[in-house]
Scaffold this motif. Structure first.
Motif, PDB file in Angstrom:
ATOM      1  N   GLY A 113       0.787  -1.228   0.000  1.00  0.00           N
ATOM      2  CA  GLY A 113       0.000   0.000   0.000  1.00  0.00           C
ATOM      3  C   GLY A 113       0.815   1.271   0.000  1.00  0.00           C
ATOM      4  O   GLY A 113       0.271   2.354  -0.255  1.00  0.00           O
ATOM      5  N   GLU A 114       2.102   1.181   0.303  1.00  0.00           N
ATOM      6  CA  GLU A 114       2.946   2.380   0.297  1.00  0.00           C
ATOM      7  C   GLU A 114       3.402   2.670  -1.137  1.00  0.00           C
ATOM      8  O   GLU A 114       3.895   1.783  -1.826  1.00  0.00           O
ATOM      9  N   PRO A 115       3.271   3.896  -1.597  1.00  0.00           N
ATOM     10  CA  PRO A 115       3.677   4.211  -2.971  1.00  0.00           C
ATOM     11  C   PRO A 115       5.195   4.231  -3.124  1.00  0.00           C
ATOM     12  O   PRO A 115       5.926   4.548  -2.180  1.00  0.00           O
ATOM     13  N   VAL A 116       5.663   3.897  -4.310  1.00  0.00           N
ATOM     14  CA  VAL A 116       7.102   3.948  -4.593  1.00  0.00           C
ATOM     15  C   VAL A 116       7.630   5.364  -4.390  1.00  0.00           C
ATOM     16  O   VAL A 116       8.777   5.563  -3.963  1.00  0.00           O
ATOM     17  N   ALA A 117       6.794   6.348  -4.669  1.00  0.00           N
ATOM     18  CA  ALA A 117       7.216   7.745  -4.486  1.00  0.00           C
ATOM     19  C   ALA A 117       7.659   8.019  -3.058  1.00  0.00           C
ATOM     20  O   ALA A 117       8.562   8.830  -2.817  1.00  0.00           O
ATOM     21  N   ALA A 118       7.041   7.344  -2.093  1.00  0.00           N
ATOM     22  CA  ALA A 118       7.437   7.538  -0.689  1.00  0.00           C
ATOM     23  C   ALA A 118       8.841   7.003  -0.448  1.00  0.00           C
ATOM     24  O   ALA A 118       9.601   7.559   0.364  1.00  0.00           O
ATOM     25  N   ALA A 119       9.206   5.912  -1.122  1.00  0.00           N
ATOM     26  CA  ALA A 119      10.571   5.390  -1.003  1.00  0.00           C
ATOM     27  C   ALA A 119      11.572   6.372  -1.599  1.00  0.00           C
ATOM     28  O   ALA A 119      12.645   6.613  -1.029  1.00  0.00           O
ATOM     29  N   LEU A 120      11.231   6.958  -2.738  1.00  0.00           N
ATOM     30  CA  LEU A 120      12.120   7.947  -3.354  1.00  0.00           C
ATOM     31  C   LEU A 120      12.287   9.167  -2.462  1.00  0.00           C
ATOM     32  O   LEU A 120      13.377   9.725  -2.346  1.00  0.00           O
ATOM     33  N   ASP A 121      11.210   9.588  -1.821  1.00  0.00           N
ATOM     34  CA  ASP A 121      11.283  10.760  -0.947  1.00  0.00           C
ATOM     35  C   ASP A 121      12.096  10.492   0.312  1.00  0.00           C
ATOM     36  O   ASP A 121      12.475  11.441   1.014  1.00  0.00           O
ATOM     37  N   SER A 122      12.365   9.210   0.609  1.00  0.00           N
ATOM     38  CA  SER A 122      13.219   8.881   1.751  1.00  0.00           C
ATOM     39  C   SER A 122      14.682   9.222   1.474  1.00  0.00           C
ATOM     40  O   SER A 122      15.473   9.375   2.413  1.00  0.00           O
ATOM     41  N   LEU A 123      15.052   9.308   0.199  1.00  0.00           N
ATOM     42  CA  LEU A 123      16.449   9.517  -0.154  1.00  0.00           C
ATOM     43  C   LEU A 123      16.864  10.953   0.133  1.00  0.00           C
ATOM     44  O   LEU A 123      16.070  11.885   0.036  1.00  0.00           O
ATOM     45  N   ARG A 124      18.143  11.119   0.456  1.00  0.00           N
ATOM     46  CA  ARG A 124      18.670  12.456   0.746  1.00  0.00           C
ATOM     47  C   ARG A 124      19.051  13.153  -0.557  1.00  0.00           C
ATOM     48  O   ARG A 124      19.789  12.631  -1.359  1.00  0.00           O
ATOM     49  N   GLY A 125      18.533  14.355  -0.780  1.00  0.00           N
ATOM     50  CA  GLY A 125      18.909  15.127  -1.951  1.00  0.00           C
ATOM     51  C   GLY A 125      18.080  14.794  -3.173  1.00  0.00           C
ATOM     52  O   GLY A 125      17.169  13.958  -3.154  1.00  0.00           O
ATOM     53  N   ALA A 126      18.428  15.466  -4.277  1.00  0.00           N
ATOM     54  CA  ALA A 126      17.632  15.392  -5.498  1.00  0.00           C
ATOM     55  C   ALA A 126      18.163  14.397  -6.503  1.00  0.00           C
ATOM     56  O   ALA A 126      17.435  13.994  -7.409  1.00  0.00           O
ATOM     57  N   ILE A 127      19.428  13.987  -6.392  1.00  0.00           N
ATOM     58  CA  ILE A 127      20.068  13.327  -7.525  1.00  0.00           C
ATOM     59  C   ILE A 127      19.454  11.974  -7.867  1.00  0.00           C
ATOM     60  O   ILE A 127      19.473  11.575  -9.035  1.00  0.00           O
ATOM     61  N   TRP A 128      18.932  11.245  -6.868  1.00  0.00           N
ATOM     62  CA  TRP A 128      18.356   9.941  -7.174  1.00  0.00           C
ATOM     63  C   TRP A 128      16.839   9.911  -6.990  1.00  0.00           C
ATOM     64  O   TRP A 128      16.234   8.858  -7.122  1.00  0.00           O
ATOM     65  N   ASN A 129      16.248  11.046  -6.687  1.00  0.00           N
ATOM     66  CA  ASN A 129      14.791  11.116  -6.597  1.00  0.00           C
ATOM     67  C   ASN A 129      14.264  11.373  -8.008  1.00  0.00           C
ATOM     68  O   ASN A 129      13.806  12.461  -8.361  1.00  0.00           O
ATOM     69  N   THR A 130      14.349  10.311  -8.838  1.00  0.00           N
ATOM     70  CA  THR A 130      14.045  10.434 -10.263  1.00  0.00           C
ATOM     71  C   THR A 130      13.103   9.328 -10.710  1.00  0.00           C
ATOM     72  O   THR A 130      12.944   8.303 -10.042  1.00  0.00           O
ATOM     73  N   GLU A 131      12.508   9.538 -11.873  1.00  0.00           N
ATOM     74  CA  GLU A 131      11.610   8.541 -12.445  1.00  0.00           C
ATOM     75  C   GLU A 131      12.369   7.251 -12.768  1.00  0.00           C
ATOM     76  O   GLU A 131      11.831   6.149 -12.626  1.00  0.00           O
ATOM     77  N   GLU A 132      13.640   7.366 -13.187  1.00  0.00           N
ATOM     78  CA  GLU A 132      14.425   6.177 -13.526  1.00  0.00           C
ATOM     79  C   GLU A 132      14.662   5.308 -12.292  1.00  0.00           C
ATOM     80  O   GLU A 132      14.497   4.081 -12.343  1.00  0.00           O
ATOM     81  N   VAL A 133      15.038   5.927 -11.187  1.00  0.00           N
ATOM     82  CA  VAL A 133      15.242   5.162  -9.960  1.00  0.00           C
ATOM     83  C   VAL A 133      13.912   4.632  -9.450  1.00  0.00           C
ATOM     84  O   VAL A 133      13.834   3.523  -8.909  1.00  0.00           O
ATOM     85  N   GLY A 134      12.842   5.389  -9.657  1.00  0.00           N
ATOM     86  CA  GLY A 134      11.516   4.902  -9.291  1.00  0.00           C
ATOM     87  C   GLY A 134      11.152   3.640 -10.051  1.00  0.00           C
ATOM     88  O   GLY A 134      10.543   2.713  -9.489  1.00  0.00           O
ATOM     89  N   GLU A 135      11.521   3.549 -11.315  1.00  0.00           N
ATOM     90  CA  GLU A 135      11.270   2.340 -12.094  1.00  0.00           C
ATOM     91  C   GLU A 135      12.043   1.152 -11.510  1.00  0.00           C
ATOM     92  O   GLU A 135      11.518   0.032 -11.409  1.00  0.00           O
ATOM     93  N   LEU A 136      13.282   1.400 -11.115  1.00  0.00           N
ATOM     94  CA  LEU A 136      14.080   0.337 -10.488  1.00  0.00           C
ATOM     95  C   LEU A 136      13.464  -0.093  -9.163  1.00  0.00           C
ATOM     96  O   LEU A 136      13.365  -1.299  -8.863  1.00  0.00           O
ATOM     97  N   PHE A 137      13.037   0.869  -8.348  1.00  0.00           N
ATOM     98  CA  PHE A 137      12.420   0.545  -7.066  1.00  0.00           C
ATOM     99  C   PHE A 137      11.142  -0.273  -7.263  1.00  0.00           C
ATOM    100  O   PHE A 137      10.859  -1.211  -6.499  1.00  0.00           O
ATOM    101  N   ALA A 138      10.360   0.091  -8.271  1.00  0.00           N
ATOM    102  CA  ALA A 138       9.125  -0.665  -8.541  1.00  0.00           C
ATOM    103  C   ALA A 138       9.457  -2.104  -8.926  1.00  0.00           C
ATOM    104  O   ALA A 138       8.746  -3.045  -8.531  1.00  0.00           O
ATOM    105  N   TRP A 139      10.522  -2.297  -9.676  1.00  0.00           N
ATOM    106  CA  TRP A 139      10.939  -3.651 -10.041  1.00  0.00           C
ATOM    107  C   TRP A 139      11.398  -4.434  -8.805  1.00  0.00           C
ATOM    108  O   TRP A 139      11.068  -5.610  -8.647  1.00  0.00           O
ATOM    109  N   ILE A 140      12.138  -3.768  -7.903  1.00  0.00           N
ATOM    110  CA  ILE A 140      12.571  -4.435  -6.673  1.00  0.00           C
ATOM    111  C   ILE A 140      11.360  -4.884  -5.865  1.00  0.00           C
ATOM    112  O   ILE A 140      11.317  -6.008  -5.344  1.00  0.00           O
ATOM    113  N   ARG A 141      10.356  -4.018  -5.755  1.00  0.00           N
ATOM    114  CA  ARG A 141       9.139  -4.388  -5.027  1.00  0.00           C
ATOM    115  C   ARG A 141       8.450  -5.576  -5.696  1.00  0.00           C
ATOM    116  O   ARG A 141       7.983  -6.504  -5.025  1.00  0.00           O
ATOM    117  N   ALA A 142       8.401  -5.579  -7.017  1.00  0.00           N
ATOM    118  CA  ALA A 142       7.662  -6.611  -7.734  1.00  0.00           C
ATOM    119  C   ALA A 142       8.312  -7.983  -7.638  1.00  0.00           C
ATOM    120  O   ALA A 142       7.646  -8.997  -7.890  1.00  0.00           O
TER     121      ALA A 142
END
Length: 575
Positions: A113-142
């Protein structure tokens, strides 16, 4: 030394170079290039399975990135992670980012139930809070079940508060008396209620001034005991790791605190900002003084112009430039700057008439500032030599990668996701170790280093023209054109392939091809910040064979796609 630690890598002064790429070198690259279609990489998560044999023999595979904001780099690394995860052995993805934010991101991904966006927002800074890393995180969850999961962990050390909070919480649950004792120590160090400050990031940062050397040493010892105590109590290894990370950060700060008297600073936190500003002021002083003398003092000796011109041309590589001089040459530079200062004093009245009082006083202040600067550089070089200072951040990154590898067991492997600087096999530009060089020394053939490079295109980075006081720092898109002739990227671009990988271990043992690749030449080195007015500063002269086992090259790139929350938080302009 310190310029490397604040991750400002620049082009060392270049030796004469031959810009022509020998035809046999181009032929070798064409024959050994493992070409792939970047459009297929865009669409297909399994597009780089064909590159798996190039990296499959390592237990630690370091995947570097030539910038911290390139769409194609992130996607290529994602696809290589997926290729490695297809094998039946445990895999962890270790990020060049703080331990606790990545721990929180992993917990989000494991929570329904937790959105992938919340995982991205956990990261420090802007450099990895991106759609590309979000795609990777979604794959890790899946990936789902425990036997197929990919662990996601950070190995960096800057989040002291978060690491202490995780470790103290675990200790307090296992041994409340020990937990109370640690809180008392922290309250003494922070001069406030540690329980409240650990739960409040701004309050913790404000309270933690890094000025109490004795208390900091006690804290380092307490963190070491904290890790041992959590282990004895059977606490989770993540909590043990948090305690080790806290200890690493405290010792990292202690190292800088020992330099404070020599730098004329009072707080450890001032070292990075003040020293960086000191370097920039030296360049500004040199440029202003050189312009003043050329306009108003035609009889100025050539020796003074040579020194000032050298400092202007070296730009942000000034300390490395001065460090490359012999002690006798450095003394000659100092004498020239002192002579300049004395000359301005003697000729002050005449210059005030021709140039004006304010301009003359400013020139004299610049000369005096440059004398102080070169003395400070000399002192830092002496301190570095006498104390054999090691970059403790790089040491901590390497130690943490190994710690996770040991925890996962002999059959496991880890992917180390980092910038090219941290992922490469060679020591840094000033001779200090990188985490990659330490891992290569310790693991031998079990360590494989992959670098990513590009010919032209865009990327996202923090704009260095932003004033240091402006926060949050402004990130924006930068565009660079063809690389300079003679650079590594220039040669790779001549192959006319949109994307390919090159296994440098396939190079011949000797001959012109081997010699060309083993000769130091310019290579782009861009982190999370950039200045379009000083593009030459973002090349680093090195032999690529010393850096990487494999390079992945894109002829053209585009900027990473920031998430809406990162774009809003860091004022990133949309595409």
């Amino acid at each position: 030394m310190l310029t490397t630690w604040i991750l400002t890598l620049s082009l060392a002064l270049a030796a004469p170079r031959n810009d022509e790429v020998p035809p046999e070198v181009l032929e070798w690259i064409r024959a050994h290039a493992h070409a792939f279609d970047p459009e297929l990489v865009e669409r297909d998560g399994d597009a780089l399975q064909n590159l798996l044999p190039l990296i499959d023999d390592g237990r630690v595979i370091a995947l570097g990135e030539g910038t911290h904001g390139t769409h194609e780099f992130f996607l290529a690394k994602d696809r290589l992670v997926r290729a490695l995860a297809g094998e039946a052995r445990p895999l962890a993805l270790l990020w060049e980012s703080d331990f606790v934010p990545l721990l929180n991101a992993e917990r989000v991904l494991r929570t329904d139930g937790e959105p992938v966006a919340a995982a991205l927002d956990s990261l420090r800074g802007a450099i990895w809070n991106t759609e590309e890393v979000g795609e990777l995180f979604a794959w890790i969850r899946a990936r789902g079940s425990a036997d197929r999961e990919v662990r996601l962990l950070g190995v960096d050390i800057f989040d002291l508060r978060g690491a202490l909070l995780v470790a103290w919480t675990a200790l307090d649950e296992a041994d409340p008396d020990a937990g109370r004792a640690l809180l008392e120590l922290l309250s003494d160090i922070l001069r406030g209620d540690a329980r409240e400050l650990l739960a409040d990031a701004p309050g913790f940062d404000a309270a933690f001034d890094g000025s109490n050397l004795a208390a900091m040493r006690r804290l380092a010892e307490a963190c070491a005991l904290l890790g041992d105590r959590i282990d004895e109590c059977g606490g989770a290894w993540e909590a043990q790791m948090a305690a080790r990370v806290a200890e690493q950060r405290v010792r990292h700060l202690l190292q800088f605190m020992t330099l404070l008297p020599d730098l004329g600073l009072e707080r450890a936190g001032d070292v990075f900002e003040e020293y960086s500003a000191f370097q920039d002021r030296a360049g500004s002083d040199a440029a202003a003084l050189l312009a003043f003398l050329r306009e108003h003092d035609e009889t100025c000796p050539d020796s003074i112009e040579v020194v000032l011109g050298g400092l202007v041309d070296a730009r942000r590589a000034r300390q490395e430039y001065v460090a490359s001089l012999t002690p006798g040459e450095r003394q000659a530079w100092r004498r020239a700057l002192l002579a300049c200062e004395a000359r301005l004093d003697v000729r002050a009245r005449r210059l005030e008439v021709s140039a004006g009082v304010d301009a003359t006083r400013s020139a004299r202040a610049s000369a005096a500032g440059l004398v102080r600067w070169i003395d400070a550089v000399h002192d830092l070089l002496r301190i570095q030599s006498e104390r054999e200072i090691v970059n403790l951040r790089e040491l901590a990154l390497a130690d943490n990668v190994e710690r996770v590898l040991a925890q996962l067991g002999p059959e496991a492997r880890v992917v180390y996701w980092a910038h090219n600087f941290h992922a490469n096999r060679a020591r840094g530009p000033e001779g200090g170790p990188t985490s990659g060089s330490l891992l290569a020394e310790r693991l031998g053939a079990d360590f494989v280093s992959v670098g990513t490079l590009f010919g032209r295109g865009s990327f996202l980075a923090r704009d260095l023209t932003t004033t240091p006081q402006a926060k949050p720092f402004r990130y924006r898109e930068f565009v660079v054109l063809d690389p300079p002739p003679g650079s590594l990227e220039d040669a790779l671009l001549r192959i006319d392939e949109p994307a390919f990988a090159l296994d440098l271990r396939e190079l011949p043992a000797d001959g012109p091809v081997a010699d060309w690749f083993r000769t130091p030449r310019a290579m782009r080195w861009i982190g999370n910040q950039y200045d379009a007015h000083r593009a030459a500063d973002f090349f680093f002269r090195t032999a690529v064979t010393e850096q990487f086992d494999v390079v992945v090259f894109f002829a053209e790139t585009t900027r990473a796609l920031s998430t809406p929350s990162a774009s809003e938080r860091y004022s990133i302009e949309p595409l």
